[in-house]
Scaffold this motif. Structure first.
Motif, PDB file in Angstrom:
ATOM      1  N   ILE A  32       0.808  -1.221   0.000  1.00 63.52           N
ATOM      2  CA  ILE A  32       0.000   0.000   0.000  1.00 63.52           C
ATOM      3  C   ILE A  32       0.845   1.276   0.000  1.00 63.52           C
ATOM      4  CG2 ILE A  32      -0.244   0.100   2.531  1.00 63.52           C
ATOM      5  CD1 ILE A  32      -3.176   1.102   1.944  1.00 63.52           C
ATOM      6  N   ASP A  33       2.033   1.220   0.539  1.00 62.60           N
ATOM      7  CA  ASP A  33       2.858   2.431   0.581  1.00 62.60           C
ATOM      8  C   ASP A  33       3.733   2.598  -0.658  1.00 62.60           C
ATOM      9  OD1 ASP A  33       1.840   3.323   3.004  1.00 62.60           O
ATOM     10  OD2 ASP A  33       3.250   2.122   4.151  1.00 62.60           O
ATOM     11  N   ASP A  48      -7.235  -2.869   2.113  1.00 67.05           N
ATOM     12  CA  ASP A  48      -8.379  -2.787   1.216  1.00 67.05           C
ATOM     13  C   ASP A  48      -8.309  -3.913   0.188  1.00 67.05           C
ATOM     14  OD1 ASP A  48     -10.760  -1.764   0.170  1.00 67.05           O
ATOM     15  OD2 ASP A  48     -10.054   0.296   0.322  1.00 67.05           O
ATOM     16  N   LEU A  88      -4.607  -4.978  -1.185  1.00 70.18           N
ATOM     17  CA  LEU A  88      -3.746  -3.816  -0.965  1.00 70.18           C
ATOM     18  C   LEU A  88      -3.369  -3.782   0.513  1.00 70.18           C
ATOM     19  CD1 LEU A  88      -2.709  -1.325  -2.608  1.00 70.18           C
ATOM     20  CD2 LEU A  88      -4.728  -0.099  -1.822  1.00 70.18           C
ATOM     21  N   VAL A 128       8.547   7.149   5.159  1.00 70.44           N
ATOM     22  CA  VAL A 128       7.907   8.472   5.069  1.00 70.44           C
ATOM     23  C   VAL A 128       6.432   8.310   4.692  1.00 70.44           C
ATOM     24  CG1 VAL A 128       7.913  10.681   3.834  1.00 70.44           C
ATOM     25  CG2 VAL A 128      10.094   9.579   4.442  1.00 70.44           C
ATOM     26  N   LEU A 129       6.191   7.428   3.723  1.00 68.73           N
ATOM     27  CA  LEU A 129       4.820   7.229   3.264  1.00 68.73           C
ATOM     28  C   LEU A 129       3.965   6.555   4.329  1.00 68.73           C
ATOM     29  CD1 LEU A 129       5.689   6.365  -0.410  1.00 68.73           C
ATOM     30  CD2 LEU A 129       4.362   8.327   0.367  1.00 68.73           C
ATOM     31  N   VAL A 139       4.236   7.104   7.471  1.00 68.19           N
ATOM     32  CA  VAL A 139       3.870   8.206   8.375  1.00 68.19           C
ATOM     33  C   VAL A 139       2.714   9.004   7.766  1.00 68.19           C
ATOM     34  CG1 VAL A 139       4.645  10.460   9.250  1.00 68.19           C
ATOM     35  CG2 VAL A 139       6.068   8.426   9.575  1.00 68.19           C
ATOM     36  N   LEU A 140       2.810   9.292   6.480  1.00 64.80           N
ATOM     37  CA  LEU A 140       1.734  10.045   5.816  1.00 64.80           C
ATOM     38  C   LEU A 140       0.427   9.261   5.826  1.00 64.80           C
ATOM     39  CD1 LEU A 140       3.696  11.587   2.806  1.00 64.80           C
ATOM     40  CD2 LEU A 140       2.573  12.852   4.652  1.00 64.80           C
ATOM     41  N   ARG A 141       0.530   7.959   5.639  1.00 68.11           N
ATOM     42  CA  ARG A 141      -0.692   7.136   5.671  1.00 68.11           C
ATOM     43  C   ARG A 141      -1.341   7.210   7.045  1.00 68.11           C
ATOM     44  NH1 ARG A 141      -0.936   1.621   6.587  1.00 68.11           N
ATOM     45  NH2 ARG A 141       1.253   1.408   6.063  1.00 68.11           N
ATOM     46  N   ARG A 172      -1.156   9.648   9.068  1.00 72.97           N
ATOM     47  CA  ARG A 172      -1.720  10.976   9.314  1.00 72.97           C
ATOM     48  C   ARG A 172      -2.964  11.248   8.488  1.00 72.97           C
ATOM     49  NH1 ARG A 172       3.551  14.917   8.900  1.00 72.97           N
ATOM     50  NH2 ARG A 172       4.818  13.923  10.517  1.00 72.97           N
ATOM     51  N   PHE A 173      -2.946  10.802   7.242  1.00 75.39           N
ATOM     52  CA  PHE A 173      -3.983  11.254   6.307  1.00 75.39           C
ATOM     53  C   PHE A 173      -4.976  10.199   5.851  1.00 75.39           C
ATOM     54  CE2 PHE A 173      -0.708  14.419   6.008  1.00 75.39           C
ATOM     55  CZ  PHE A 173      -1.454  15.576   6.087  1.00 75.39           C
ATOM     56  N   SER A 174      -4.617   8.968   5.975  1.00 71.39           N
ATOM     57  CA  SER A 174      -5.598   7.958   5.606  1.00 71.39           C
ATOM     58  C   SER A 174      -5.790   7.058   6.813  1.00 71.39           C
ATOM     59  CB  SER A 174      -5.145   7.153   4.397  1.00 71.39           C
ATOM     60  OG  SER A 174      -4.074   6.310   4.732  1.00 71.39           O
ATOM     61  N   GLU A 182      -9.836   2.121  10.228  1.00 65.21           N
ATOM     62  CA  GLU A 182     -10.949   2.065   9.293  1.00 65.21           C
ATOM     63  C   GLU A 182     -12.033   1.112   9.801  1.00 65.21           C
ATOM     64  OE1 GLU A 182     -10.117   0.453   5.470  1.00 65.21           O
ATOM     65  OE2 GLU A 182     -11.428   1.865   4.480  1.00 65.21           O
TER      66      GLU A 182
END
Lengths: 308, 308
Positions: free
Chosen positions: A108-109, A158, A171, A283-284, A286-288, A290-292, A298
């Protein structure tokens, strides 16, 4: 079209709780039969007919050292869970003549295609319930949860179906290398004289290039090597490129300029990451976060949805 | 293991030139037979035996308006090219009982899985020679080059085999949407109530989130919305985050800090890209052009390799 399908088939995970596991006679297995047999009772009976072996025969042929591995593996295997929503989804899939569809596990990342297998109804059902990528092993005629022996599970966030509904993507986030060889993905053999050891997409190909230039020893060092060896120069360039990216907006320099400056920001920042031994994957992740929504988050949010 | 396989199978594209197309009687087709028949002569004969139809029958059933489409499609179809290297590669693949392997087309810049089909020897050979993703259509029993009717070809940069050699990736750049529905990829149906319209990996999921927040109208605007509406604030944040990323190195703040600051740089820069209607795909395409070899460049470099 996609929206209506999604609406019709969207699963509510609150209905996929562990308490709702199939407890029919066909699936309620004793520990002893579960541990040493590959398939569930239905498939196992078919297997016995086909191969002429029984669970006890298989057990007898398993060495003591192997027994613990097999036992641990089977305990780690995900189990199918049936709900009306899951059955509706499974009914909508176009299975091949053997009751299978192609199942692709994707990171996923990073987007890396980790492996590809086949899934039957139980495999998808088990994946949806456990959130661990589970396939149907055609060679062993049984379910197989990736990681059941290696513990390198693929944690599924997912599941996507294609437009023909005969191919799916798991995913997810792998716990470790996916390939039995120890490689991150199973796709590491290029048909060409590729410089990439694995099937890398652009961002990771660039990361790999930076990593190799970091350690290269050449009479005339590359720009990347110069940056790596000169943190002052590197940081000066990052600040400069960030400023130029901003000016592409502030001074209305147009989107082509923004594309170019963003490429510069990304490259120079990635060189700094390489110096710090930071991977873009980290890095991704961390972004996941924060943002997803993560799988757990979920799931929790869907439970909330179901209650309100 | 991977290295030796790569060395043994690496193809030299200079040996895959257009002049070396198979000109045997089996493949040297007249224009009339080529245009309206799906398969090459060998496959077509088999098809006739199976289905009881001939090319003339098929031709008769094709309407005039359809004829031009079929003609154009077949002209755009890639043709297999045989060389000893290609044959060696094809011989190493573990074909299923129908002579097929799973073939996955992946976007080289975004990592998106575009579609999945099956390939036989001719389909892979045609892909290697033409650099256009070509599959074997099981429903029509013929080769099918993605884009032969839509002109949305997938331009293949590399081809990867998995560890079992029974699954391949066509890694390439699509000319346009891959799915017949007009979607970028065929995987746009989530089994869950996913917020993502397509099977997006983290970077593109974030891009999608930013895009949706850019246009959202809420009583309390999100941080992204505030940045979008205030270029001064946005640019101030980008410069600030770039500075903090640099300081994570200059002040030895450790790799965890670098990960976090890089995430900040990436997110804020991506908001600016969104304001400028710039897609990360475009940025990555620029980086690929700068740092990795495009299909054409790679091909050229291999020709040079063969000559020296």
């Amino acid at each position: 079209m996609a929206v209506s399908w999604n609406a019709a088939l969207a699963l509510n995970v609150s209905q996929l709780g562990g308490a709702q596991r199939l407890a029919s006679s066909g699936r309620a297995q004793s520990a002893s039969s579960t541990i040493f047999c590959c398939a569930g009772p239905t498939e196992r009976r078919a297997s016995i007919v086909r191969s002429g072996v029984s669970c006890s025969h298989e057990l007898a042929s398993v060495s003591d050292s192997r027994k613990s591995v097999v036992a641990a593996a089977t305990l780690a295997r995900a189990e199918p869970v049936s709900t009306p929503e899951v059955e509706a989804l499974l009914d909508s899939i176009k299975w091949d003549s053997k009751g299978l569809v192609v199942a692709i596990a994707q990171h996923i990342d990073t987007g890396a295609i980790l492996m590809q297998g086949f899934s039957n109804r139980d495999a998808i059902s088990a994946t949806l319930a456990s959130r661990r990528a589970t396939f149907f092993s055609r060679s062993r005629s049984c379910l197989w949860t990736k990681g059941e022996t290696s513990e390198n599970f693929i944690n599924v966030v997912d599941v996507y179906l294609d437009c023909d509904r005969d191919s799916i993507i798991y995913l997810g986030k792998p716990d470790g290398p996916t390939c039995h060889t120890g490689a991150e993905t199973c796709y590491f053999t290029s048909a060409f004289e590729s410089s990439n050891p694995e099937a890398l997409t652009t961002l990771y190909s660039l990361e790999s290039t930076i990593a190799s230039r970091k350690v290269e020893v050449t009479p005339k060092p590359s720009w990347t090597k110069k940056l790596v060896e000169n943190p002052k120069l590197l940081c000066s360039k990052i600040r400069e490129e960030a400023d130029e990216l901003c000016r592409s907006l502030e001074d209305n320099e147009g989107r082509e300029r923004t594309i170019s400056e963003m490429a510069d920001v990304l490259y120079h920042s990635m060189v700094l990451c390489s110096v710090q031994d930071v991977k873009m994957e980290e890095v991704l992740a961390v972004l996941r976060g924060r943002f997803s929504k993560s799988g757990v988050e979920e799931k929790a949010s869907r439970n909330v949805k179901a209650q309100t």
